[in-house]
Write an enzyme that holds these catalytic residues in place. Structure first.
Site, PDB file in Angstrom:
ATOM      1  N   GLY A  29       0.837  -1.199   0.000  1.00  0.00           N
ATOM      2  CA  GLY A  29       0.000   0.000   0.000  1.00  0.00           C
ATOM      3  C   GLY A  29       0.863   1.237   0.000  1.00  0.00           C
ATOM      4  N   ASP A 166     -10.262   7.252  10.582  1.00  0.00           N
ATOM      5  CA  ASP A 166     -10.132   6.861   9.180  1.00  0.00           C
ATOM      6  C   ASP A 166     -10.662   5.441   8.998  1.00  0.00           C
ATOM      7  OD1 ASP A 166      -9.508   7.246   6.517  1.00  0.00           O
ATOM      8  OD2 ASP A 166      -7.364   6.846   6.752  1.00  0.00           O
TER       9      ASP A 166
HETATM   10  P1  ADP Z   1      -1.745   3.572   4.275  1.00  0.00           P
HETATM   11  O1  ADP Z   1      -3.243   3.556   4.079  1.00  0.00           O
HETATM   12  O2  ADP Z   1      -1.250   4.766   4.980  1.00  0.00           O
HETATM   13  O3  ADP Z   1      -1.013   3.282   2.999  1.00  0.00           O
HETATM   14  P2  ADP Z   1      -2.110   1.166   5.893  1.00  0.00           P
HETATM   15  O4  ADP Z   1      -1.614   1.033   7.284  1.00  0.00           O
HETATM   16  O5  ADP Z   1      -3.580   1.308   5.697  1.00  0.00           O
HETATM   17  O6  ADP Z   1      -1.316   2.378   5.226  1.00  0.00           O
HETATM   18  O7  ADP Z   1      -1.597  -0.086   5.080  1.00  0.00           O
HETATM   19  C1  ADP Z   1      -1.683  -0.137   3.672  1.00  0.00           C
HETATM   20  C2  ADP Z   1      -2.030  -1.542   3.215  1.00  0.00           C
HETATM   21  O8  ADP Z   1      -1.035  -2.460   3.641  1.00  0.00           O
HETATM   22  C3  ADP Z   1      -3.323  -2.063   3.782  1.00  0.00           C
HETATM   23  O9  ADP Z   1      -4.438  -1.700   3.010  1.00  0.00           O
HETATM   24  C4  ADP Z   1      -3.110  -3.569   3.782  1.00  0.00           C
HETATM   25  O10 ADP Z   1      -3.379  -4.091   2.493  1.00  0.00           O
HETATM   26  C5  ADP Z   1      -1.619  -3.692   4.028  1.00  0.00           C
HETATM   27  N1  ADP Z   1      -1.330  -3.930   5.450  1.00  0.00           N
HETATM   28  C6  ADP Z   1      -1.119  -3.000   6.419  1.00  0.00           C
HETATM   29  N2  ADP Z   1      -0.885  -3.573   7.613  1.00  0.00           N
HETATM   30  C7  ADP Z   1      -0.946  -4.906   7.412  1.00  0.00           C
HETATM   31  C8  ADP Z   1      -0.780  -6.064   8.267  1.00  0.00           C
HETATM   32  N3  ADP Z   1      -0.503  -5.970   9.576  1.00  0.00           N
HETATM   33  N4  ADP Z   1      -0.915  -7.292   7.698  1.00  0.00           N
HETATM   34  C9  ADP Z   1      -1.190  -7.421   6.380  1.00  0.00           C
HETATM   35  N5  ADP Z   1      -1.347  -6.389   5.536  1.00  0.00           N
HETATM   36  C10 ADP Z   1      -1.222  -5.137   6.030  1.00  0.00           C
END
Ligand code: ADP
Ligand code: MG
Length: 351
Positions: A29, A166
């Site tokens: 992401g 969020d």
């Molecule tokens: P941002 O929205 O700021 O890019 P996020 O914390 O929402 O960051 O994470 C982005 C993406 O990464 C998530 O939508 C998910 O797909 C993946 N992700 C984040 N944390 C995890 C986790 N602990 N395990 C698996 N996938 C994760």
């Protein structure tokens, strides 16, 4: 004092990491404030893919703080946080690195994209199920379970004094280990009880899922500083402003999208928001305008919400309301008869 010692000891025995311990893998992401990767460990191939890392800008400091707090206070609500550190100096554009256990492949958003939703989630959360025919009752049971898990996680955060701000399907991950949905992305969260708060710059909020009030604690919040700012906000202020109800509104919109497939796309949700605003955020009024000429898809959604004397519709309209104080808290929503078959019976007797 005991809590302090415990936290210290716990921190002492937890593994610590530095940048060079990780080999970045697939990008999962990319937001405005950080990039998330699945990682492997440089010196331990056995642990490949077990962790994810977010490389974040200055807002990472707040996110680490929130994750540390969640770890201690309500660990089951959110993705399992492992460690956070500053790489380089904060003055010279250093990065915050946040490390979590890899919870699973899919967010609720990914799962909702499937034409088969919510059936594609059924065995994931309910285990092996009997092959009942597809239908309203079965669909209702799955959506109900997902909503219960989301509200449970939110209740944990809110009881800890944290407002997420969020909440959306993209920030709800399915944890394969615990077979439940958990919350991720505390990058925009505020901890009002202890007073770590930085602020609702408007652009930090996702307008698709934001409650109409936009700014919570509007009079207390300064413009965004580069580091967390401590402001003394008491539980009394929490009570007065009910900032947690911001998340409840967002969770209500997720409920709505699960029930109505035609409202799952971004453009449809944006259009819905416009319609609702025109109805002064009154869902009952919205229903009156759309139901007479509703598509079969929309009609099916209303049928689903109307099951058991309209208990689902009752819950939805108690979450998506203009006034924050009229929305249910997460705890109250969990106690709503929608989640309780016996409560339902009681209700039907009363009616
Ligand atoms: P941002 O929205 O700021 O890019 P996020 O914390 O929402 O960051 O994470 C982005 C993406 O990464 C998530 O939508 C998910 O797909 C993946 N992700 C984040 N944390 C995890 C986790 N602990 N395990 C698996 N996938 C994760
Ligand atoms: Mg996110």
């Amino acid at each position: 004092f005991d809590m302090f010692v415990l936290a210290f000891v716990e921190r002492l025995f937890r593994p610590t990491f530095k940048k060079d311990d990780f080999v970045l893998g697939k990008k999962l992401g990319e937001g405005a404030f950080g990039v998330v990767y699945r990682v492997s460990m440089a010196d331990n191939p056995k642990r490949d893919g077990e962790l994810v890392v977010k490389r974040a800008t200055e807002y990472g400091a707040v996110e680490i703080w929130m994750n540390e707090r969640v770890r201690r206070a309500c660990a089951n609500s959110c993705a399992d946080f492992v460690y956070g550190f500053l790489e380089g100096s904060s003055k010279k554009g250093g990065e915050y690195w946040l490390v979590w256990r890899f919870e699973g492949e899919a967010t609720l958003s990914d799962l909702m994209q499937s034409k088969d939703f919510p059936y594609n989630v059924e065995t994931m959360i309910l285990g092996e199920v009997q092959n009942l025919p597809k239908g309203l009752e079965r669909e209702n049971k799955i959506i109900q379970t997902i909503m219960r898990q989301i509200l449970f996680a939110l209740d944990g955060l809110h009881s800890t004094g944290i407002v997420h701000r969020d909440i959306k399907p993209q920030n709800i991950i399915f944890s394969e280990g615990s077979r439940t949905f958990k919350i991720i992305d505390l990058g925009a969260a505020a901890d009002l009880r202890v007073g770590i708060n930085y602020i609702p710059k408007e652009f930090l909020l996702d307008p698709r899922y934001a409650a109409p009030e936009q700014y919570i604690m509007s009079t207390q919040t300064p413009s965004a500083p580069s580091a967390p700012v401590a402001t003394a906000l008491s539980p009394v202020l929490w009570q007065m402003n009910l900032p947690d109800r911001f998340d409840i509104y967002s969770a209500g919109l997720i409920f709505l999208q699960m029930v109505f497939p035609s409202l799952r796309s971004d453009s449809a949700l944006i259009q819905f928001n416009r319609q609702l605003k025109r109805c002064d955020y009154d869902l009952v009024a919205w229903r009156k305008t759309v139901e007479p000429r509703a598509s079969p898809d929309l009609r099916k959604g209303f049928q689903l919400l109307d099951l058991d004397n309209g208990i689902g519709w009752e819950l939805l309209t108690s979450m998506v309301r203009y006034k924050a104080r009229q929305r249910l808290s997460a705890k109250a929503a969990l106690a709503h008869p929608y989640f309780d078959r016996e409560g339902l019976l009681a209700l039907s007797f009363i009616q």
